[in-house]
Scaffold this motif. Structure first.
Motif, short mmCIF file in Angstrom:
data_model
loop_
_atom_site.label_atom_id
_atom_site.label_comp_id
_atom_site.label_asym_id
_atom_site.label_seq_id
_atom_site.Cartn_x
_atom_site.Cartn_y
_atom_site.Cartn_z
N ASN A 317 1.05 -1.38 0.02
CA ASN A 317 -0.08 -0.06 0.06
C ASN A 317 0.78 1.34 -0.16
N GLU A 318 2.23 1.19 -0.58
CA GLU A 318 2.97 2.28 -0.29
C GLU A 318 3.45 2.64 -1.88
N ALA A 319 4.05 3.77 -1.81
CA ALA A 319 4.63 4.24 -3.24
C ALA A 319 5.70 5.21 -3.05
N PRO A 337 -5.11 4.53 0.36
CA PRO A 337 -6.18 4.13 1.32
C PRO A 337 -6.37 2.60 0.73
N GLY A 338 -6.94 1.86 1.63
CA GLY A 338 -7.30 0.73 1.32
C GLY A 338 -8.88 0.32 1.44
N ALA A 339 -9.00 -0.64 2.18
CA ALA A 339 -10.62 -0.78 2.83
C ALA A 339 -11.00 0.19 3.77
N VAL A 340 -12.38 0.48 3.95
CA VAL A 340 -12.89 1.20 4.76
C VAL A 340 -12.49 1.01 6.16
N ASN A 341 -12.55 -0.28 6.34
CA ASN A 341 -12.34 -0.80 7.85
C ASN A 341 -10.85 -1.29 8.12
N ILE A 372 -4.48 2.54 -9.39
CA ILE A 372 -4.61 1.24 -9.22
C ILE A 372 -5.94 0.81 -8.60
N CYS A 373 -6.37 -0.36 -9.18
CA CYS A 373 -7.82 -0.64 -9.09
C CYS A 373 -7.80 -2.04 -8.18
N GLY A 374 -8.70 -2.16 -7.21
CA GLY A 374 -8.68 -3.35 -6.52
C GLY A 374 -7.67 -3.70 -5.93
N GLY A 375 -7.64 -4.98 -4.99
CA GLY A 375 -6.63 -5.35 -4.19
C GLY A 375 -7.51 -6.30 -3.31
N SER A 376 -6.73 -6.53 -1.79
CA SER A 376 -7.35 -7.07 -1.05
C SER A 376 -6.71 -6.77 0.54
N THR A 377 -7.24 -7.36 1.34
CA THR A 377 -6.73 -7.41 2.88
C THR A 377 -5.96 -8.48 3.14
N ILE A 382 -10.48 -9.78 2.15
CA ILE A 382 -11.70 -9.10 1.84
C ILE A 382 -11.36 -8.33 0.49
N ALA A 383 -11.66 -8.46 -0.61
CA ALA A 383 -11.46 -7.79 -1.86
C ALA A 383 -11.92 -6.09 -1.75
N LEU A 384 -11.16 -5.37 -2.41
CA LEU A 384 -11.49 -3.95 -2.13
C LEU A 384 -12.51 -3.54 -3.49
N ASP A 385 -13.13 -2.60 -3.23
CA ASP A 385 -14.23 -2.14 -4.06
C ASP A 385 -14.09 -0.63 -4.83
N ASN A 386 -12.50 -0.43 -4.73
CA ASN A 386 -12.11 0.82 -5.01
C ASN A 386 -10.98 0.86 -6.19
#
Length: 628
Positions: A317-319, A337-341, A372-377, A382-386
């Motif tokens: 989640n870095e750059a 940013p990743g998942a809301v929670n 960058i689209c999607g990803g997971s926790t 839990i797959a991302l929706d953003n």
């Protein structure tokens, strides 16, 4: 949710309780019959800031969709049940007892998805039955498409490599040419070299000597004319300095090849280094502490040359931006940013999202955009929706978050010649790896960066074929998207040999396609390039250049989209080639002519020559060299 606190330009900083609780709101109460803000129902951009779950007094503040409330079985309770003042502004109520107050956004919609129908939605079509389950696909400058699959760990009759000639699609025995690799390319990297024949290089592999592998293929033949060249490899003559599984590769501004990261082999220790091919005299590898620190969530990092100088790298989640000579860090970006929670959600393998460079337009003075689209926790997967996007070269780069119509992991993204992007393949839940993702995502999404933020996504046609782990998508010369692969090994979805195409709407509008002829296919920077054009729809004429790509694990290595300046008089148009090596790194690009929205068939052109002299490399007897 709070009306009036509506910024969608996001950083990873959590808003204060006072900010969330004191905004102008409309509230109602809901009974807590099983309603929880579980990760599986949390959505990203229905909130107005990156508000990860935290406790207010003894209550949780969460965010999600109205439909989530009903799905959880919650019901409306009397307003009088809520009597606890909000800590940020005691004129508002934040629940009470076993109740939560429900604040709903009533302002301008935070996101708008488009739902085109008929031809405007595009369509999937079956192309051909396959002969392998590819791990990596690459368009060749010979007008054909290479497929590379597991060799040794794949089907026992596999040779590890094949080439598809779509001009022979009605005759599968002629459409597929069997090729050969000598070691296992399982989870390797590929790019197209800037040498004069557009050789393809494949780097790394699964275990043992495979991880040190450097393989080269000189595309030959042409549509309808079989080639004879094959992959060349001899690990005793040519190899990486360190074995790498899941590395990334990129052509640098000097024409050399940058190889980044990976692991020592099948789920082995990290290889937190960079190295250069061809190996400079006396040079070793360069240690990167950030690769060590973020292992194992940084594999197949996303790489890009920046127009202002430097190398962009996104991982986990870095750059950051690296100096293109010393590889020292020039700038560290905020975490994405990743998942809301879960701010620790990631974007690269094994949390696998997909990334693209956004279009660059002449005169190429604006900072480069990256999405960058999607990803997971981590853990729960839990797959991302953003999607998140940024302009790393800006003085103070931040991430902008846009919600997708559905959750996505192990997906692919493909640039189209009109400056839009297809998001396709993957799953609704899980992570990358065998049997680790569930619920195939059969829908394609069109992303149009010319539209306002959070209005850029259109829900397109569906496929009937699950494209899970180890699926690919690449742009074809006719403007369609070649969709292949799926190797889930989950006991539910098949190992997928069939090859599809997605037909974008610009090919379904009944408009005649433009065409062009070009004599000069070897461009210098800032040159004037004449082409003869036919514009059956009357224009306006545009041209686009799309970098040669190799698709694997959501990473399209080499992808780049450029819209150079073009002027036309009668049937002759003049293109001004890109100005320098940072805007357009040396290499091969598909050149498209657009007549309004409709693209031509592309021609391959080379920009910037072969500054590293790769055409004379490697100087070993087992490798055929085209010269410079």
């Amino acid at each position: 949710m709070a009306e009036g606190y509506g910024s969608i330009k996001l950083s990873t900083r959590t808003p204060t309780r006072q900010q969330l609780a004191s905004a102008n709101v409309r509230n109602s109460a809901i009974k807590l019959r099983g309603w929880s803000m579980a990760p599986s129902v949390v959505s990203a951009t229905t909130i107005l800031a990156t508000s990860y779950l935290f406790s207010i007094l003894t209550f949780e503040l969460g965010c999600g969709d109205v439909v989530d409330i009903a799905a959880a079985g919650s019901t409306v309770a009397p307003e009088t049940d809520c009597n606890v003042a909000c800590p940020g502004d005691k004129t508002y109520v934040c629940g009470g007892g076993n109740r939560l107050s429900w604040y709903q956004w009533k302002g301008t919609p935070l996101y708008v998805w488009n739902y085109p129908t008929g031809p405007a939605a595009g369509r999937y079509e079956m192309l051909i039955g396959g002969v392998c389950i590819p791990l990596l696909t690459t368009p060749g400058v010979n007008g054909k498409y290479t497929f590379v699959e597991k060799y040794g760990t794949g089907p026992p009759n596999s040779t590890g490599a094949y080439e598809l000639d779509v001009s022979q699609i009605s005759n599968p025995s002629l459409a597929w040419r069997t090729m050969h690799v000598k070691t296992d390319v399982f989870c390797s990297a590929s790019i197209t070299l800037p040498d004069k024949v557009g050789r393809q290089i494949n780097i790394g592999g699964w275990s043992g000597t495979s991880t040190f592998g450097v393989r080269l293929y000189w595309p030959d033949g042409s549509p309808g004319v079989p080639g004879t060249n094959d992959w060349q490899e001899n690990v005793n003559e040519l190899s990486l300095q360190q074995g790498r599984w899941y590395p990334s590769a990129m052509v640098m501004t000097n024409g050399s090849i940058l190889v980044v990261g990976g692991e020592t082999g099948s789920n082995g220790p990290p290889v937190p280094t960079l190295e250069i091919l061809p190996r400079p005299a006396g040079a070793g590898t360069v240690f990167m502490d950030w690769l060590q620190r973020t292992d194992p969530y940084n594999l197949y990092p996303f790489l890009a040359v920046l127009p202002s100088g430097g190398i962009f790298v996104a991982y986990y989640n870095e750059a950051r931006i690296l100096d293109e000579r010393t590889f020292a860090t020039i700038k560290t970006l905020p975490n994405a940013p990743g998942a809301v929670n879960n701010p620790g959600a990631g974007r690269t393998y094994p949390l696998e999202g997909t990334s693209m460079l956004l279009p660059q337009y002449a005169p190429f003075t604006a900072p480069l955009g990256i999405i960058i689209c999607g990803g997971s926790t981590i853990g729960a997967a839990i797959a991302l929706d953003n999607c998140v996007s940024t302009t790393p070269e800006s003085a103070n780069p931040q991430w902008t978050l846009e919600r997708m119509p559905s959750q996505r992991v192990i997906s692919c993204m493909t640039a189209l010649p009109d400056g839009t992007y297809m998001i396709l393949n993957g799953a609704h839940q899980g992570a990358a790896g065998f049997g680790l993702a569930t619920d195939p995502n059969l829908n394609a999404v069109l992303y149009d960066p010319s539209k306002p933020i959070n209005q850029r996504m259109s829900v397109m046609a569906n496929t009937t074929i699950a494209r899970m782990y180890h699926s690919e998508a690449i742009l074809m010369q006719d403007g369609r998207v070649l969709v292949s692969g799926s190797d889930p090994q989950d006991g539910k979805n098949p190992q997928e040999y069939r090859v599809e195409v997605f037909v974008p709407p610009y090919l379904l509008q009944g408009r005649a396609r433009p065409s062009f002829t070009i004599a000069n296919k070897d461009w210098t920077y800032g040159a004037s390039i004449p082409i003869s054009v036919t514009l059956p729809n009357g224009g306006p004429a545009r041209v686009s250049l799309l970098g040669a790509e190799s698709s694997t694990h959501g990473n399209s290595m080499g992808q780049r989209t450029l819209f150079p300046a073009v002027s036309c008089a009668g049937t002759t148009c003049t293109i001004t080639s890109p100005p320098n090596v940072r805007v357009a790194p040396p290499g091969w690009y598909q050149l498209f002519l657009l007549d309004g929205p409709t693209p031509s068939t592309s021609a391959w052109v080379r920009i910037g020559g072969d500054p590293a002299g790769l055409g004379n490399w490697p100087n070993f007897p087992d490798f055929k060299k085209p010269g410079v």
